[in-house]
Write a protein that holds these residues in place. Structure first.
Motif, mmCIF file in Angstrom:
data_model
loop_
_atom_site.group_PDB
_atom_site.id
_atom_site.type_symbol
_atom_site.label_atom_id
_atom_site.label_comp_id
_atom_site.label_asym_id
_atom_site.label_seq_id
_atom_site.Cartn_x
_atom_site.Cartn_y
_atom_site.Cartn_z
ATOM 1 N N GLU A 258 29.708 69.046 -9.205
ATOM 2 C CA GLU A 258 28.652 68.400 -8.418
ATOM 3 C C GLU A 258 27.792 67.514 -9.304
ATOM 4 O OE1 GLU A 258 24.587 70.111 -6.818
ATOM 5 O OE2 GLU A 258 26.274 70.865 -5.636
ATOM 6 N N LYS A 259 27.519 67.970 -10.517
ATOM 7 C CA LYS A 259 26.699 67.194 -11.439
ATOM 8 C C LYS A 259 27.395 65.898 -11.845
ATOM 9 C CE LYS A 259 24.087 67.912 -15.678
ATOM 10 N NZ LYS A 259 23.822 68.844 -16.775
ATOM 11 N N VAL A 260 28.720 65.948 -11.969
ATOM 12 C CA VAL A 260 29.470 64.741 -12.321
ATOM 13 C C VAL A 260 29.486 63.765 -11.149
ATOM 14 C CG1 VAL A 260 31.787 63.885 -12.852
ATOM 15 C CG2 VAL A 260 30.883 65.863 -14.063
ATOM 16 N N VAL A 261 29.656 64.289 -9.932
ATOM 17 C CA VAL A 261 29.741 63.427 -8.754
ATOM 18 C C VAL A 261 28.387 62.833 -8.409
ATOM 19 C CG1 VAL A 261 30.250 63.409 -6.286
ATOM 20 C CG2 VAL A 261 31.755 64.618 -7.851
ATOM 21 N N LEU A 262 27.361 63.659 -8.404
ATOM 22 C CA LEU A 262 26.010 63.206 -8.072
ATOM 23 C C LEU A 262 25.227 62.981 -9.360
ATOM 24 C CD1 LEU A 262 25.201 65.722 -5.228
ATOM 25 C CD2 LEU A 262 25.980 63.386 -4.982
ATOM 26 N N ARG A 263 25.122 61.766 -9.776
ATOM 27 C CA ARG A 263 24.436 61.462 -11.030
ATOM 28 C C ARG A 263 22.918 61.641 -10.897
ATOM 29 N NH1 ARG A 263 27.899 60.779 -15.212
ATOM 30 N NH2 ARG A 263 29.783 59.777 -14.521
ATOM 31 N N LYS A 264 22.373 61.352 -9.713
ATOM 32 C CA LYS A 264 20.932 61.489 -9.533
ATOM 33 C C LYS A 264 20.592 62.915 -9.096
ATOM 34 C CE LYS A 264 21.063 59.963 -4.796
ATOM 35 N NZ LYS A 264 20.440 59.201 -3.775
ATOM 36 N N SER B 109 19.638 66.126 -3.228
ATOM 37 C CA SER B 109 18.675 66.143 -2.134
ATOM 38 C C SER B 109 18.351 67.581 -1.726
ATOM 39 C CB SER B 109 19.237 65.393 -0.927
ATOM 40 O OG SER B 109 20.358 66.093 -0.427
ATOM 41 N N ARG B 110 17.292 67.719 -0.903
ATOM 42 C CA ARG B 110 16.872 69.061 -0.464
ATOM 43 C C ARG B 110 17.927 69.729 0.411
ATOM 44 N NH1 ARG B 110 10.478 69.341 0.737
ATOM 45 N NH2 ARG B 110 9.816 68.513 -1.264
ATOM 46 N N ARG C 219 23.593 74.731 -0.911
ATOM 47 C CA ARG C 219 24.086 75.439 -2.082
ATOM 48 C C ARG C 219 23.568 76.878 -2.110
ATOM 49 N NH1 ARG C 219 21.662 73.199 -7.068
ATOM 50 N NH2 ARG C 219 22.699 71.282 -6.499
ATOM 51 N N LYS C 220 22.303 77.065 -1.775
ATOM 52 C CA LYS C 220 21.728 78.409 -1.755
ATOM 53 C C LYS C 220 22.371 79.278 -0.681
ATOM 54 C CE LYS C 220 17.252 77.380 -3.806
ATOM 55 N NZ LYS C 220 15.800 77.362 -3.619
#
Length: 140
Positions: free
Chosen positions: A112-118, A121-122, A128-129
């Motif tokens: 997820e960190k690689v796909v979403l660079r920014k 969102s909430r 995720r939670k």
């Protein structure tokens, strides 16, 4: 021969040839290594299909291979020094009580960190939670 030398000669009641105790263990290790290679090959075959189907299968084959091959362990240690972040999930899966769900979760967060660079969102954080709570209830 003196009676003392006769006492030192080992006596066996059965006349069958003795099997080496490590022979069965070696055969089992070779069987597990070949199964590991077979699973890795299967993972490579299904890797082009949509979804991450090949990656967990290849990981399972690598774990089997690493548990049973000294050569693979040496290569694994070399890779561990070169790329520790890539190798750490495999180390966690090779433990006696492997942590499958936490490793999966950690890798999902890295992807997820690689796909979403920014910053996420909430809605994504809430989703995720919810997923994490579901898996915690599932694996308790």
């Amino acid at each position: 021969m003196t009676p003392l030398t006769l006492a030192l000669i080992p006596f066996r009641a059965d006349s069958r040839p003795r099997q080496r105790p490590g022979l069965l263990r070696r055969a089992g290790r070779l069987g597990m290594m070949s199964l590991g290679f077979l699973i890795i090959g299967l993972g490579i075959l299904i890797a082009p299909l949509p979804g991450p189907g090949g990656v967990p299968v290849i990981a399972l084959g690598l774990v089997l291979l690493l548990r049973n091959s000294w050569w693979a362990k040496r290569q694994f240690i070399r890779a561990q020094y070169a790329r520790p972040k890539w190798v750490y999930p495999f180390r966690r899966l090779m433990r006696k009580n492997p942590e499958i769900a936490p490793v999966f979760w950690q890798q999902a967060l890295r992807a997820e960190k690689v796909v979403l660079r920014k910053r996420p969102s909430r809605q994504l954080i809430r989703a995720r939670k919810r997923i994490r709570r579901f898996f915690r209830k599932l694996f308790r």
